[in-house]
Design an enzyme around this catalytic site. Sequence first.
Site, PDB file in Angstrom:
ATOM      1  N   GLU A 242      25.198  69.058  36.852  1.00  0.00           N
ATOM      2  CA  GLU A 242      24.436  70.148  36.228  1.00  0.00           C
ATOM      3  C   GLU A 242      25.320  71.297  35.764  1.00  0.00           C
ATOM      4  O   GLU A 242      26.140  71.811  36.518  1.00  0.00           O
ATOM      5  CB  GLU A 242      23.378  70.685  37.197  1.00  0.00           C
ATOM      6  CG  GLU A 242      22.540  71.815  36.601  1.00  0.00           C
ATOM      7  CD  GLU A 242      21.323  72.181  37.417  1.00  0.00           C
ATOM      8  OE1 GLU A 242      20.631  73.144  37.037  1.00  0.00           O
ATOM      9  OE2 GLU A 242      21.060  71.512  38.441  1.00  0.00           O
TER      10      GLU A 242
ATOM     11  N   ASP B 221      12.764  70.131  43.358  1.00  0.00           N
ATOM     12  CA  ASP B 221      12.500  71.411  44.006  1.00  0.00           C
ATOM     13  C   ASP B 221      12.307  72.516  42.976  1.00  0.00           C
ATOM     14  O   ASP B 221      11.922  73.634  43.312  1.00  0.00           O
ATOM     15  CB  ASP B 221      13.598  71.770  45.012  1.00  0.00           C
ATOM     16  CG  ASP B 221      14.972  71.943  44.378  1.00  0.00           C
ATOM     17  OD1 ASP B 221      15.111  71.722  43.160  1.00  0.00           O
ATOM     18  OD2 ASP B 221      15.919  72.298  45.106  1.00  0.00           O
TER      19      ASP B 221
ATOM     20  N   ASP C 117      13.419  65.364  45.698  1.00  0.00           N
ATOM     21  CA  ASP C 117      14.428  66.385  45.961  1.00  0.00           C
ATOM     22  C   ASP C 117      14.305  66.890  47.395  1.00  0.00           C
ATOM     23  O   ASP C 117      13.210  67.264  47.827  1.00  0.00           O
ATOM     24  CB  ASP C 117      14.204  67.567  45.008  1.00  0.00           C
ATOM     25  CG  ASP C 117      15.444  67.938  44.237  1.00  0.00           C
ATOM     26  OD1 ASP C 117      16.545  67.527  44.637  1.00  0.00           O
ATOM     27  OD2 ASP C 117      15.314  68.648  43.217  1.00  0.00           O
TER      28      ASP C 117
END
Length: 268
Positions: A183, A46, A85
Site C-alpha cells: 500500500e 478494517d 482483516d
Amino acid sequence: MSAGKVSIRDFLKKKGKEKITMLTAYDYPTAKIMSMTNLDGILVGDSLSMVVLGYENTLKVSMKEMLVHLDSVVRAKPRQLVVADMPFLSYEVSANTAVKNAGLFVRHGADSVKLEGGEEMADVVRKIVRAGIPVMGHIGLTPQRFLRIGGFRVLGKSKHEEEQLLRDAEVLEEAGIFSLVIENTYADVAKKITEKLKVPTICIGAGPYCDGQILVIHDVLGLSEFTPYFAKAYVNLKEEIQKAVNKYVEEVRESKFPQGENYKERES
C-alpha cells in the site's frame, strides 16, 4: 463470469499471468452483487471503521464489529475468496491471541485473514499459518500504524525505506503468506518486491506492476467523502442516491406516490 469458488491456489496460479482483482465489501447486498461478477476476492476490511461506521481512522473498529460484517458478507455465499482483516490489537499482543482471533474469523466463514506489518510480524504469521489458516500480508502504508510512520504518506523514497520494504516482503513470504498487499509505496519499489517474491502481490496506491489491485468499494462507486488520488470512481452513486431521494420526497409531497399499483384497497 467465472464458475466455482475462488481458492488460495487460484490466487497463486495468477502470479505473473492474469491480474488479481479485489474490492472491499462489508454487507450482504454488496457481497451478493459481487458474487455475480468476475471479481477474484473480497476483503472485509478494517476500512469499514471509516467508510461504514464513521470513525476517523481504522484503529477504532473491534473484533466484534468485524465479525458482524464478515457474517453479513459470508451469508451472501460469494464465489470470491473472502479475506477478513484482523483489526488493531487483535494480533499484536501475542501470537496465541492472534491464532485465536484468526480462528474466529475462519469459524465465521472467512477463507483467510489479512494482517498488517513487516518482519516484526513474521512469528505471528508463522504461527497462524501453522494453525492451518491462510494469511495475506500487508506492508507499505499500514493504516493501523499511521501514528508510528508519521501519518499517511508514500513510502519507499529513501534507500533505507526501500530496503526495509524488501526485507519485510521476503521475511513474510518465508513465514508463509500466500499473497501480499503493498500500500502507498513508490511504484518502482512495488515492482522490485513483485519481481522478488514467488507469491502474488496486490497493490493499492503502489502502481501498476503488482500481480493485482485492490480498492475500497466506496471509492469505486463514488460514495466516499474523499477519494484518494490512487483510487477511481467508476460511477457517481452519491449523486444518483441524492437524485433518487429528492425524487421520492417530491413525489410524496405532491401526492404522486404511492399510485394505484403501489397499494391495495378492499372492494366495496
